[in-house]
Design an enzyme around this catalytic site. Structure first.
Site, PDB file in Angstrom:
ATOM      1  N   ASP A  17       0.825  -1.214   0.000  1.00  0.00           N
ATOM      2  CA  ASP A  17       0.000   0.000   0.000  1.00  0.00           C
ATOM      3  C   ASP A  17       0.860   1.266   0.000  1.00  0.00           C
ATOM      4  OD1 ASP A  17      -2.446   1.308  -0.017  1.00  0.00           O
ATOM      5  OD2 ASP A  17      -2.588   1.376   2.172  1.00  0.00           O
ATOM      6  N   ASN A  65     -11.307  -2.632  -4.923  1.00  0.00           N
ATOM      7  CA  ASN A  65     -10.583  -1.639  -5.735  1.00  0.00           C
ATOM      8  C   ASN A  65     -11.320  -1.261  -7.029  1.00  0.00           C
ATOM      9  OD1 ASN A  65      -7.306  -2.838  -4.717  1.00  0.00           O
ATOM     10  ND2 ASN A  65      -8.390  -1.038  -3.999  1.00  0.00           N
TER      11      ASN A  65
HETATM   12  C1  IPE Z   1      -5.516  -2.721  -0.056  1.00  0.00           C
HETATM   13  O1  IPE Z   1      -5.190  -1.387  -0.179  1.00  0.00           O
HETATM   14  C2  IPE Z   1      -5.538  -3.369  -1.417  1.00  0.00           C
HETATM   15  C3  IPE Z   1      -4.251  -3.543  -2.064  1.00  0.00           C
HETATM   16  C4  IPE Z   1      -3.095  -3.214  -1.586  1.00  0.00           C
HETATM   17  C5  IPE Z   1      -4.313  -4.188  -3.349  1.00  0.00           C
HETATM   18  P1  IPE Z   1      -6.306  -0.246  -0.306  1.00  0.00           P
HETATM   19  O2  IPE Z   1      -5.592   1.029  -0.472  1.00  0.00           O
HETATM   20  O3  IPE Z   1      -7.296  -0.614  -1.347  1.00  0.00           O
HETATM   21  O4  IPE Z   1      -7.046  -0.339   1.118  1.00  0.00           O
HETATM   22  P2  IPE Z   1      -7.884   0.764   1.901  1.00  0.00           P
HETATM   23  O5  IPE Z   1      -8.920   1.296   0.945  1.00  0.00           O
HETATM   24  O6  IPE Z   1      -6.939   1.825   2.326  1.00  0.00           O
HETATM   25  O7  IPE Z   1      -8.460   0.030   3.061  1.00  0.00           O
HETATM   26  C1  IPE Z   2      -1.795   0.208  -3.272  1.00  0.00           C
HETATM   27  O1  IPE Z   2      -1.555   1.570  -3.326  1.00  0.00           O
HETATM   28  C2  IPE Z   2      -1.957  -0.391  -4.645  1.00  0.00           C
HETATM   29  C3  IPE Z   2      -3.324  -0.815  -4.946  1.00  0.00           C
HETATM   30  C4  IPE Z   2      -4.356  -0.780  -4.143  1.00  0.00           C
HETATM   31  C5  IPE Z   2      -3.534  -1.343  -6.276  1.00  0.00           C
HETATM   32  P1  IPE Z   2      -2.745   2.598  -3.318  1.00  0.00           P
HETATM   33  O2  IPE Z   2      -3.165   2.860  -4.720  1.00  0.00           O
HETATM   34  O3  IPE Z   2      -3.839   2.141  -2.427  1.00  0.00           O
HETATM   35  O4  IPE Z   2      -2.021   3.860  -2.742  1.00  0.00           O
HETATM   36  P2  IPE Z   2      -2.587   4.863  -1.644  1.00  0.00           P
HETATM   37  O5  IPE Z   2      -3.042   4.067  -0.476  1.00  0.00           O
HETATM   38  O6  IPE Z   2      -3.717   5.609  -2.284  1.00  0.00           O
HETATM   39  O7  IPE Z   2      -1.425   5.735  -1.329  1.00  0.00           O
HETATM   40 MG    MG Z   3      -4.187   2.386  -0.460  1.00  0.00          MG
END
Ligand code: IPE
Ligand code: IPE
Ligand code: MG
Length: 234
Positions: A17, A65
């Site tokens: 993340d 997502n």
């Molecule tokens: C979890 O991260 C999903 C992945 C890393 C693929 P998110 O960024 O989607 O999670 P939330 O929304 O902060 O809980």
């Molecule tokens: C995790 O990074 C990757 C995926 C969920 C695909 P994020 O896209 O959630 O990045 P932040 O949390 O918005 O920084």
């Molecule tokens: Mg994220």
């Protein structure tokens, strides 16, 4: 470093993340964060394999997502599709066996095809298992496991933990030993919730694109110090 299998977690899971925030901090589009995150994934896969980890589960796209903007979802799907095809030599060189967890049926056909191809191409490799979680949700996996059980004629009388475990996406993958989340959030976000029942947790404030081998070493070092009791007494 010589791998020591007694203290190296067999199954490590990473919630990768912080890609978006990494990009925002640099005034870049979120897609740049995802691109950079992919480089990190390669780096960490290589280092986990060198460190003696048996299975690395990487959370790449959750069932939630899809709520993101269409262009971000399309970008991520494109990245996954091209990456799987391009990395064959990398998998082969290290003997990495790639598998997928999640609901394949709801993925774009081209992504689905690439996943099936890479699983097939690498199925005889005996090095570390790289389990990619794409369109994955822990609750969804449990629901699909129960469905499989029912379709096979499973009855309420025989329903137990083993009935669920043996119908998960990969019954051959052991429970999670070490769960890592990068990017500073302290939550599971529907990641391997069944398998994580007794996982050791490691949270890092560092955004995923900035993660290096050193950070994985730090997580592995923390794991070594943990005393796992599984409800018992030492
Ligand atoms: C979890 O991260 C999903 C992945 C890393 C693929 P998110 O960024 O989607 O999670 P939330 O929304 O902060 O809980
Ligand atoms: C995790 O990074 C990757 C995926 C969920 C695909 P994020 O896209 O959630 O990045 P932040 O949390 O918005 O920084
Ligand atoms: Mg994220």
């Amino acid at each position: 470093m010589t791998p020591d299998n007694r203290i190296i977690p067999a199954h490590v899971g990473i919630i990768m993340d912080g890609n978006g925030r990494w990009a925002r901090k640099r005034g870049l589009p979120r897609s740049s964060g995802h691109k950079e995150g992919l480089e990190t994934a390669k780096r960490i896969v290589a280092h986990a394999s060198d460190s003696g980890v048996s299975c690395l589960s990487l959370y790449a796209f959750s069932t939630e997502n899809w709520r993101r903007a269409e262009d971000e979802v399309n970008f991520l799907m494109g990245l996954i599709k091209t990456h799987l095809r391009k990395q064959y030599d990398f998998y082969k060189e290290r003997g990495l066996r790639v598998s997928h967890s999640g609901d394949l049926t709801k993925l774009p056909p081209k992504v689905r095809e690439e996943i099936l191809l890479v699983e097939d191409d690498t199925k005889s490799f005996t090095g570390m298992r790289v389990n990619l979680l794409i369109n994955y949700g822990g609750r969804d996996e449990i629901v699909r496991a129960v469905k499989r059980y029912l379709v096979k004629g499973g009855s309420p009388d025989d329903m137990n933990e083993e009935a669920i475990s043996s119908n998960l996406d990969h019954p051959d993958i052991s429970e999670l030993d070490l769960l890592i989340r990068t990017g500073g959030e302290l939550r599971l976000s529907n990641f391997l919730i069944w398998q994580a029942a007794y996982a050791e947790l490691f949270f890092s404030d560092v955004f995923w694109p900035d993660w290096t081998s050193k950070h994985l070493d730090e997580a592995l070092a923390h794991y070594k110090k943990r005393q796992r009791r599984f409800g018992g007494v030492t």
